[in-house]
Write a protein that holds these residues in place. Sequence first.
Motif, PDB file in Angstrom:
ATOM      1  N   UNK A 115      45.662  52.490  36.375  1.00  0.00           N
ATOM      2  CA  UNK A 115      45.510  51.196  35.921  1.00  0.00           C
ATOM      3  C   UNK A 115      44.253  50.265  36.770  1.00  0.00           C
ATOM      4  N   UNK A 116      43.275  49.573  35.567  1.00  0.00           N
ATOM      5  CA  UNK A 116      42.262  48.997  35.374  1.00  0.00           C
ATOM      6  C   UNK A 116      42.939  47.239  35.764  1.00  0.00           C
ATOM      7  N   UNK A 117      42.760  46.371  36.481  1.00  0.00           N
ATOM      8  CA  UNK A 117      43.128  44.932  36.025  1.00  0.00           C
ATOM      9  C   UNK A 117      41.394  44.522  36.404  1.00  0.00           C
ATOM     10  N   UNK A 118      41.448  43.499  35.270  1.00  0.00           N
ATOM     11  CA  UNK A 118      40.232  42.510  35.365  1.00  0.00           C
ATOM     12  C   UNK A 118      40.863  41.072  35.375  1.00  0.00           C
ATOM     13  N   UNK A 119      40.492  40.186  35.848  1.00  0.00           N
ATOM     14  CA  UNK A 119      40.940  38.859  35.864  1.00  0.00           C
ATOM     15  C   UNK A 119      39.763  38.080  35.785  1.00  0.00           C
TER      16      UNK A 119
END
Length: 391
Positions: A115-119
């Motif tokens: 998973x890639x989390x973009x914040x």
Amino acid sequence: MAALSHIRVLDLTRVRAGPACCRILADHGADIIKIEAPEGVDPNATINGARDGYDMQNLHRSKRSLSLNLKMPEARAIFEALVKTADVVVENYRPDVKYRLGVDYETLAAINPRIILASISGFGQDGPYEKRPGFDQIAQGMGGLMAVTGLPGQGPVRAGTAIADLSAGVYAATGILMAIIERGESGKGQWIHTSLLEAMISMMDFQAARYLVDGVVPEQAGNDHPVSTPTGVVPTKDGYLNLGVAGDGQWRHLCEEIGRPELGTDPRFATVDARLENRPAVRDLLEPIFREDTTQSWLVRLEAAHVPAGPIYRMDEVFADAQVAHLGIAAPVDHPTRGPIKLVGLPVHLTRTPAKISRPAPDLGEDTDAILTELGYAAEKIAALRAAKVV
């Protein structure tokens, strides 16, 4: 196939920066599942106006909507099942909120290591301002834009669009795409983050670099370019036009077109630095000349002379322009209740896998049943979840 048709994104965002990020991915074919609270749960649900209004339609087109109350345990189980199927999660909560909701990177990676989390935050994921709520105009002020916008001595002026929000969204989308490319090599996801403040400072570009490199604090320059002249707004016989004379060759072309070729080699004006030093004299020379002819006539003349210039449009004139129409950036969409409408299309063109607005913005929870069915939930279970206000 669209460029990102193999990518699934869980969109937890709201307001503008996050939705704008996800909109880019959606128009390029990613399966964007917009996760939002069921009706009546979120007191700020209408922050972008009516569901069928211009802002919601433009921000959330090409997405699916799943209503889900993430504060309930059964909703959490649904979310975790979605994380297992997803490539990206995008959120723009205040930094501490993601940990309370369990959408921080460590928690998500334990469910799905790819998973890639973009914040996206107002001021960054840590530091003295991490818990401050961030909004576009605040970032415009803190990033230096408002101090250089407007007429000299006018006082701070905000830009006429949400430049900090939108640029943060573009930077976040760029980071997501880089992380997807890197994941193809490593097999691992990662956390990418940006902020309105960082994006705004980055967008200040040469104005910020003037200070960092030379120690120059830029001031308001009105419609004049800060470091190049004549580059700005000039009055004509019937209105105004933008003049963009940056190089010395362009200056000489302009001097020839206005019948004053000697000004091209005049020591007061022959170089960029000389013209900047004598900016008032340049303006005093040009303004009476440009007032002698109409805007349209000047545009034709300057184009023939290879001098950059352009009209200054109101928004109705923007979309009436022949080149704008040719570019097709006013993209047609069929809305179920509003009928045919047009939205602002993407300004980048892929020749083999072009972007496309695939559908209007969905109603709240419009795709809930379909998404839950994809996850294996039976109709009876979905009905029970609705009754319990989980979805």
